[in-house]
Scaffold this motif. Sequence first.
Motif, PDB file in Angstrom:
ATOM      1  N   HIS A  16     -16.354  42.964  -0.259  1.00 58.01           N
ATOM      2  CA  HIS A  16     -16.211  44.012  -1.281  1.00 58.01           C
ATOM      3  C   HIS A  16     -15.956  43.370  -2.640  1.00 58.01           C
ATOM      4  O   HIS A  16     -14.907  43.594  -3.279  1.00 58.01           O
ATOM      5  N   ASN A  18     -17.501  43.751  -5.592  1.00 57.86           N
ATOM      6  CA  ASN A  18     -17.492  44.634  -6.769  1.00 57.86           C
ATOM      7  C   ASN A  18     -16.108  45.216  -6.995  1.00 57.86           C
ATOM      8  O   ASN A  18     -15.574  45.207  -8.109  1.00 57.86           O
ATOM      9  N   GLN A  19     -15.516  45.739  -5.922  1.00 59.93           N
ATOM     10  CA  GLN A  19     -14.180  46.324  -6.021  1.00 59.93           C
ATOM     11  C   GLN A  19     -13.140  45.269  -6.380  1.00 59.93           C
ATOM     12  O   GLN A  19     -12.260  45.496  -7.215  1.00 59.93           O
ATOM     13  N   LYS A  22     -13.658  44.036 -10.072  1.00 56.61           N
ATOM     14  CA  LYS A  22     -13.304  45.108 -11.004  1.00 56.61           C
ATOM     15  C   LYS A  22     -11.784  45.171 -11.157  1.00 56.61           C
ATOM     16  O   LYS A  22     -11.260  45.329 -12.274  1.00 56.61           O
ATOM     17  N   GLU A  53     -24.385  42.948  -1.662  1.00 63.64           N
ATOM     18  CA  GLU A  53     -23.348  42.904  -2.697  1.00 63.64           C
ATOM     19  C   GLU A  53     -22.903  41.465  -2.953  1.00 63.64           C
ATOM     20  O   GLU A  53     -22.720  41.055  -4.101  1.00 63.64           O
ATOM     21  N   ASP A  56     -25.623  39.451  -4.871  1.00 66.13           N
ATOM     22  CA  ASP A  56     -25.685  39.677  -6.312  1.00 66.13           C
ATOM     23  C   ASP A  56     -24.885  38.622  -7.079  1.00 66.13           C
ATOM     24  O   ASP A  56     -25.289  38.186  -8.165  1.00 66.13           O
ATOM     25  N   TYR A  57     -23.750  38.204  -6.502  1.00 69.23           N
ATOM     26  CA  TYR A  57     -22.908  37.216  -7.177  1.00 69.23           C
ATOM     27  C   TYR A  57     -23.413  35.792  -6.917  1.00 69.23           C
ATOM     28  O   TYR A  57     -23.519  34.987  -7.848  1.00 69.23           O
ATOM     29  N   CYS A  62     -24.752  39.059 -10.798  1.00 68.55           N
ATOM     30  CA  CYS A  62     -23.420  39.484 -11.265  1.00 68.55           C
ATOM     31  C   CYS A  62     -22.577  38.226 -11.454  1.00 68.55           C
ATOM     32  O   CYS A  62     -22.833  37.188 -10.819  1.00 68.55           O
TER      33      CYS A  62
END
Length: 600
Positions: A16, A18-19, A22, A53, A56-57, A62
């Motif tokens: 997770h 993104n979470q 953030k 997800e 992406d990093y 990201c």
Amino acid sequence: MSPPPRILLCGDPLGHLNQLFKRVQSVNKSSGPFDALLCVGQFFPESDEGIDEVADYVEGRCSVPIPTYFTGDYGAGAARFLSKASNLGFKTDGIEVCANLYWLKGSGKFSLHGLSMVYLSGRKYPDAGGRGRYSEDDVDALRALIDESGIVDIFMTNEWPSGVSEGADTTDALPAVSDPWGSDPVVAELAAELKPRYHVAGSKGIFYARQPYSNTDSVHVTRFLGLAAVGNKDKQKFIHAISPIPASTMSAAELQSKPLHTTSSPYMIAAKPERTGEATKRPANSDIDVQYWRYDVSRKRQRQGGPERLCFTFTSTGSCSLGEKCNFRHDTDAREQYLRNVCFDFLNKGKCERGPDCRFTHNVVDEGVIPQRTRTNGGRKSSGKNCWFCLSSPDVESHLILSLGETYYCALAKGPLVQDHVLLIPIEHHPDTLTMPSEAEKELGIYKNALSTYFKNQGKAVVFFEWIFQGIPHANLQGVPIPLSKASRTLFAFNFAAKQLEFEFTVLSKSSDNTEGRNLLRSQFDGKSNLFYAELPDGTILSYATDDKNKLHVQFGREVLAGLLKLTDRDNWKKCVSKEDETKMAENFKKGFQEFDPAR
């Protein structure tokens, strides 16, 4: 004095990201800036649904907001995302997966903003795909750190140490705090031995900040923090901030300070007798019971069914700084067997769980018998007693050793042609590098790449060469740095020398990293011929096989480069011997090479 570093701690990310990031950006904006994020527990998703997800990093779509270090190298997609990083060698301060994201692989120790960091990656048991398990070698490597000077500031593990809540006030804690699930007795052993100021773990899915506890034979206390998983449904705390002053900069009074409600070490409690005079009872099949016997300072308690364990430090090195205070057995007979290549686990536990993957002997070796299979790290090996390059030989020039890997070590050349003239030498007694096993060849490539990068930063290229002939005592691949301005002249220099001796080189490759040509050379070499080869900076590999070992002088490669560099007065190492100068050069090299060293 500079302010102490500000560190964020995080439980299982479970993909997770993104979470997580953030939240990191939010905390960084309101309370930062923070210097680093440390993630423990499973880093990758629990299913394939979360792989995109993470991708992406890792693939750069990201960005990771602050330097992030993780130990939980398991879960969906772990093999995919870490396979490329696995080929980048091994650095205890983190292998870069992408910008600002570092994988702490295996186990190790490094410095982060002045903090002494120690970690154990993986878990006791692998995941469904067979990934994420730490090895006995990883644990032994940490035990070897125990005798090193200095206090460990932060210890990172994926699982909790068994019994960590013993002796603490758990009135307000969740029942899961004392639940053995997600706890590991080996982690408890390491925590008791390393005595970190902070111990951070994940995997249980809950947040738990234990009361500080004191450590046996140490003045400082330990704070344990268990963190929940990112995005957990119970809204348990998964991120926590600390700002510890590095122990290395603290005064004795600051280190000795004990907060209110400090308890005794939870790892000693199980060994304490109750008022009835009997030891605390635990189920006979409890993993905790199997391990807690090791913390009995009186050393009177024995593990049921066998003698107390061996001290790894004493067995491997012959000494232990703890002396009589050590809770483990100092057995000279066991050390003798260890030096004869007997498996430490076999000596220690009577069995070895590695099976066919173990490189050591699983039976007691009679005096004078040298096993054929050899250990390839730590310096155990079979060798000629008078071989200069065998680490167990009394003739070894230990002041020249620069780096010790698994199958190879790097040393300064005796009587070097130029400063930083190095040798890559098999730890095992072996006549050439071309017939070494594939894993050894892989490590050799890692060392060569590290040296090339190190020299490139100094405006130099490197020429590697090896002269193989029957009867050579111990292989060594020489690496000589030369100015970049001379790199284009190396091919001419070797061809000119060959012409003078009336032979021609075979050109095997001109690839950017020599890999193709070296593989071809390995496939063609039968291990019986006399062979000279050189790997040039532009990727060219030159080779020459001959039945007459006297065709080329043993110093041929050095003589060619001495002529190229106009150092003909140094064409023989015997003209350049000065132990004092060699020692200084070796120390300077180690300092400069430290960040590139694959064995660091």
